[in-house]
Motif scaffolding. Structure first.
Motif, short mmCIF file in Angstrom:
data_model
loop_
_atom_site.label_atom_id
_atom_site.label_comp_id
_atom_site.label_asym_id
_atom_site.label_seq_id
_atom_site.Cartn_x
_atom_site.Cartn_y
_atom_site.Cartn_z
N PRO A 60 0.74 -1.21 0.07
CA PRO A 60 -0.07 0.06 -0.05
C PRO A 60 0.95 1.24 0.04
O PRO A 60 1.51 1.43 0.93
N GLY A 61 0.51 2.23 -0.98
CA GLY A 61 1.41 3.49 -1.10
C GLY A 61 2.59 3.49 -1.82
O GLY A 61 3.26 4.49 -1.80
N ALA A 62 3.09 2.27 -2.15
CA ALA A 62 4.57 2.22 -2.73
C ALA A 62 4.38 3.15 -4.07
O ALA A 62 3.46 3.10 -4.95
N ALA A 63 5.37 4.11 -4.21
CA ALA A 63 5.24 5.15 -5.40
C ALA A 63 6.47 5.03 -6.08
O ALA A 63 7.64 4.97 -5.76
N ARG A 64 6.37 5.66 -7.47
CA ARG A 64 7.49 5.86 -8.27
C ARG A 64 7.07 6.97 -9.19
O ARG A 64 5.87 7.12 -9.77
N PRO A 65 8.10 7.63 -9.79
CA PRO A 65 7.71 8.47 -11.07
C PRO A 65 7.34 7.60 -12.20
O PRO A 65 7.80 6.59 -12.41
N PHE A 66 6.53 8.36 -13.00
CA PHE A 66 5.78 7.64 -14.22
C PHE A 66 5.65 8.74 -15.18
O PHE A 66 4.63 9.40 -14.87
N VAL B 76 3.31 10.61 -11.42
CA VAL B 76 3.56 9.85 -10.36
C VAL B 76 2.58 8.66 -10.14
O VAL B 76 1.58 8.75 -10.63
N ALA B 77 3.29 7.45 -10.08
CA ALA B 77 2.16 6.23 -10.01
C ALA B 77 2.30 5.80 -8.49
O ALA B 77 3.72 5.54 -8.09
N PHE B 78 1.34 5.18 -8.07
CA PHE B 78 1.66 4.42 -6.70
C PHE B 78 0.53 3.48 -6.58
O PHE B 78 -0.65 3.55 -6.93
N THR B 79 0.88 2.48 -5.64
CA THR B 79 -0.11 1.30 -5.40
C THR B 79 -1.19 2.03 -4.35
O THR B 79 -0.90 2.74 -3.55
N ASP B 80 -2.35 1.66 -4.64
CA ASP B 80 -3.47 2.23 -4.01
C ASP B 80 -3.18 2.13 -2.35
O ASP B 80 -3.03 1.00 -1.89
N PRO B 81 -2.92 3.34 -1.91
CA PRO B 81 -2.87 3.19 -0.20
C PRO B 81 -3.71 2.53 0.40
O PRO B 81 -3.45 2.23 1.77
N ARG B 82 -5.15 2.31 -0.12
CA ARG B 82 -6.12 1.71 0.74
C ARG B 82 -6.02 0.26 0.75
O ARG B 82 -6.15 -0.47 2.00
N LEU B 83 -5.87 -0.08 -0.65
CA LEU B 83 -5.83 -1.66 -0.85
C LEU B 83 -5.14 -2.10 -2.15
O LEU B 83 -5.57 -1.43 -3.06
N PRO B 84 -4.28 -2.73 -2.14
CA PRO B 84 -3.36 -3.05 -3.13
C PRO B 84 -4.43 -3.85 -4.30
O PRO B 84 -4.07 -3.70 -5.55
N ALA B 85 -5.36 -4.71 -3.80
CA ALA B 85 -6.13 -5.25 -4.67
C ALA B 85 -6.94 -4.16 -5.76
O ALA B 85 -7.41 -4.60 -6.80
N PRO C 226 -16.19 8.32 10.07
CA PRO C 226 -14.90 7.28 9.54
C PRO C 226 -15.10 5.89 9.58
O PRO C 226 -14.96 4.85 8.84
N LEU C 227 -14.95 5.63 10.91
CA LEU C 227 -15.11 4.00 11.21
C LEU C 227 -16.35 3.27 10.90
O LEU C 227 -16.18 1.81 10.61
N GLU C 228 -17.20 3.74 10.69
CA GLU C 228 -18.63 3.24 9.99
C GLU C 228 -18.11 2.68 8.68
O GLU C 228 -18.66 2.14 8.02
N SER C 229 -17.69 3.45 7.89
CA SER C 229 -17.11 3.33 6.71
C SER C 229 -15.76 2.56 6.28
O SER C 229 -15.08 2.45 5.18
N ARG C 230 -15.38 2.04 7.51
CA ARG C 230 -13.92 0.98 7.61
C ARG C 230 -12.79 1.89 7.11
O ARG C 230 -11.88 1.05 6.71
N MET C 231 -12.90 3.28 7.44
CA MET C 231 -11.52 3.89 6.96
C MET C 231 -10.46 3.46 8.07
O MET C 231 -9.27 3.51 7.39
N ASP C 232 -10.39 3.19 9.10
CA ASP C 232 -9.48 2.71 9.73
C ASP C 232 -8.81 1.36 9.20
O ASP C 232 -7.51 1.15 9.18
N ALA C 233 -9.48 0.49 8.54
CA ALA C 233 -8.88 -0.74 7.98
C ALA C 233 -8.42 -0.39 6.53
O ALA C 233 -7.57 -1.10 5.91
N LEU C 234 -8.85 0.72 6.00
CA LEU C 234 -8.41 1.07 4.57
C LEU C 234 -6.85 2.11 4.76
O LEU C 234 -6.87 3.05 3.86
N ASN C 235 -6.42 2.06 5.96
CA ASN C 235 -5.07 2.87 6.12
C ASN C 235 -5.51 4.41 5.89
O ASN C 235 -4.38 4.93 5.61
#
Length: 304
Positions: free
Chosen positions: A124-130, A134-143, A194-203
């Motif tokens: 989650p969140g891994a980033a690089r120039p593109f 910039v491109a980055f793995t979705d910081p919420r969920l890599p899926a 936020p916690l009703e929307s599972r934001m804690d589990a989505l980083n």
């Protein structure tokens, strides 16, 4: 699903520059800005002082050194509201706020092999120039795949990387099947917790960064276990219920449908009703449509 990409017109880019950029946002947003670098993106919320949802966005640093800029992707039709609210807290901070919708677009790359095509790990969140952005793995969920902030001519590089152009609906179906909310499609400004929307589990939330807008009530909700409802991915057969359709269980109010597409949707449901339905073989309904809730396998806060 084979790897593809889509341009998200519903998201736009705004920039926060200046030497105080991280300190400024650190006191306002829910995630730890000290972890945001050109190599690591984050997902964060801007909340009311009462801890209710106002905006959500990814944040990444576009460069390093004196030219470093923090880029955020609020909802396109609400970015002016975010900029207005940020300006209210600027005071003497050495920052500049800029709408970059005319210079950068937001794209997503998703499906089997999408991260590999962009040279990103499933972290989650891994980033690089593109391609000039910039491109980055979705910081919420890599899926969910990758998110990209690109100049208009950088979109062609996605096809050069082997990604096929897809409709935003394809990405939306993936999002809903995973049970991931998306801004005001699923959260109500000044009402949603936020916690009703599972934001804690989505980083989206740092529990050890210190104070930020709405932090006290968000922490109290967590540590006093005050959550009575949560967003659930739901499946159904037949015509899709409209967003906002009340959900019932055994003829009584049990929640509400949020965003929906084809045979999948998100619904805010009372936890006690979800448990009661599972224990007694009861079925949720949105009007005449039967709904089946599912517990997202990525939400480890709901397990044990």
């Amino acid at each position: 699903m084979s790897a593809g990409y889509a341009v998200l017109d519903q998201r736009s880019v705004v920039a926060v520059s200046g030497e105080d950029r991280k300190a400024f946002l650190q006191g306002l947003v829910s995630n730890d800005m000290l972890r945001v670098t050109p190599d690591h993106a984050a997902y964060a919320l801007f909340l009311t002082p009462q801890g209710k949802f106002l905006h959500d966005f990814s944040i990444v640093e576009s460069d390093s050194g004196e030219d470093a800029v923090l880029l955020l992707d609020p909802e396109t039709d609400r970015r002016a509201d975010l900029l207005r609210r940020l300006k209210m807290y600027k005071l003497r901070s050495k920052i500049a706020l800029e709408d970059r919708a005319d210079r950068l677009c937001v794209a997503v790359a998703f499906g089997n092999g999408a991260l590999e095509a962009l040279g990103l790990p499933a972290e989650p969140g891994a980033a690089r120039p593109f391609a000039g952005g910039v491109a980055f793995t979705d910081p919420r969920l890599p899926a969910l795949g990758a998110r990209l902030f690109l100049p208009a001519d950088g979109v062609a590089a996605l096809e050069s990387a082997g990604l096929a152009r897809r409709d935003v609906a394809d990405y939306d179906r993936l999002r809903l099947s995973l049970g991931v909310p998306d801004g005001t499609l699923d959260l109500i400004p000044e009402k949603s917790i936020p916690l009703e929307s599972r934001m804690d589990a989505l980083n989206a939330i740092s529990w050890d960064k210190g104070c930020y807008m709405g932090q006290e009530l968000t922490a109290r909700t967590k540590y006093r276990a005050l959550i009575k409802k949560k967003l659930f991915p739901v499946t159904f057969e037949g015509a899709a219920p409209e967003a906002g359709t009340p959900v019932t269980l055994d003829g009584k109010d049990a929640g509400e449908v949020r965003s929906t597409r084809d045979g999948a949707a998100l619904a805010l449901l009372r936890l006690e009703d979800v448990q009661r339905a599972a224990e007694n073989g009861l079925t949720f309904h949105a009007g005449p449509v039967a709904l089946i809730p599912h517990e997202p396998d990525w939400d480890h806060t709901s397990k044990g």
